[in-house]
Write a protein that holds these residues in place. Structure first.
Motif, PDB file in Angstrom:
ATOM      1  N   VAL A  69      -1.185 -25.078 -37.094  1.00 42.56           N
ATOM      2  CA  VAL A  69      -0.387 -24.502 -37.008  1.00 42.56           C
ATOM      3  C   VAL A  69      -0.861 -24.277 -35.323  1.00 42.56           C
ATOM      4  CG1 VAL A  69      -1.649 -21.628 -37.565  1.00 42.56           C
ATOM      5  CG2 VAL A  69       0.426 -21.223 -35.683  1.00 42.56           C
ATOM      6  N   GLN A  70       0.113 -24.596 -34.115  1.00 48.82           N
ATOM      7  CA  GLN A  70      -1.404 -24.784 -32.773  1.00 48.82           C
ATOM      8  C   GLN A  70      -1.461 -23.399 -32.278  1.00 48.82           C
ATOM      9  OE1 GLN A  70       2.296 -26.195 -30.531  1.00 48.82           O
ATOM     10  NE2 GLN A  70       2.058 -28.575 -31.208  1.00 48.82           N
TER      11      GLN A  70
ATOM     12  N   GLY B  96      -0.249 -19.509 -31.562  1.00 51.24           N
ATOM     13  CA  GLY B  96       1.348 -19.429 -32.794  1.00 51.24           C
ATOM     14  C   GLY B  96      -0.072 -18.421 -34.139  1.00 51.24           C
ATOM     15  N   SER B  97       1.770 -18.374 -34.516  1.00 49.22           N
ATOM     16  CA  SER B  97       1.417 -16.874 -36.279  1.00 49.22           C
ATOM     17  C   SER B  97       2.012 -17.504 -37.199  1.00 49.22           C
ATOM     18  CB  SER B  97       2.370 -16.601 -35.703  1.00 49.22           C
ATOM     19  OG  SER B  97       2.526 -15.460 -34.249  1.00 49.22           O
TER      20      SER B  97
ATOM     21  N   ASN C  51      -1.384 -13.532 -35.887  1.00 49.09           N
ATOM     22  CA  ASN C  51      -0.599 -13.953 -34.377  1.00 49.09           C
ATOM     23  C   ASN C  51      -1.449 -14.423 -33.698  1.00 49.09           C
ATOM     24  OD1 ASN C  51       1.733 -12.990 -35.251  1.00 49.09           O
ATOM     25  ND2 ASN C  51       1.442 -10.250 -34.560  1.00 49.09           N
TER      26      ASN C  51
ATOM     27  N   SER D  30      -4.274 -28.769 -32.025  1.00 50.15           N
ATOM     28  CA  SER D  30      -2.913 -28.615 -30.930  1.00 50.15           C
ATOM     29  C   SER D  30      -3.075 -30.643 -31.715  1.00 50.15           C
ATOM     30  CB  SER D  30      -3.238 -28.366 -30.161  1.00 50.15           C
ATOM     31  OG  SER D  30      -4.588 -29.516 -29.510  1.00 50.15           O
TER      32      SER D  30
END
Length: 122
Positions: A11-12, A15-16, A82, A122
């Motif tokens: 996930v970036q 993000g969640s 989150n 990322s």
């Protein structure tokens, strides 16, 4: 109690993810359930816990970003994460303890799932 964690992934930042931990065994609903994590080269650390009466506790680093919940009918505990940061990258483990106060102590937990990898990048 046998436990199976899932829901990890890439996930970036910002993000969640929602992790799930499916359990089995007659004592699931009466046990504390917890999440811990372990990053490469670091010790396993406490993330969150929830008691049978839905009392919760969180690691200091969580700062309102994560929410633990449980569904005893489905024999499942969840960790909603989150605002993820790169430093949240780790293998996340769910665990069960025969305590009733949402223990944050690793030594309280005697049943462990296999872990699910969360990578924030990322």
């Amino acid at each position: 109690v046998q436990l199976q964690a899932s829901g990890g992934g890439l996930v970036q930042p910002g993000g969640s993810l929602r992790l799930s931990c499916a359990g089995s065994g007659s004592t699931f609903s009466s046990n504390d359930m917890g999440w811990f994590r372990q990053a490469p080269g670091k010790e396993r650390e406490f993330v969150a816990a929830i008691s049978r009466r839905l009392r919760t506790s969180y690691g200091d680093f969580v700062k309102g970003r994560f929410t633990i919940s449980r569904d005893n009918a489905k024999i499942t505990v969840y960790l909603q994460m989150n605002s993820l940061k790169p430093e949240d990258t780790a293998v996340y483990y769910c665990a069960s303890a025969q305590t009733s106060y949402a223990s944050r102590w690793l030594t309280s937990y005697d049943s462990w799932g296999q872990g699910t990898l969360v990578t924030v990048s990322s």
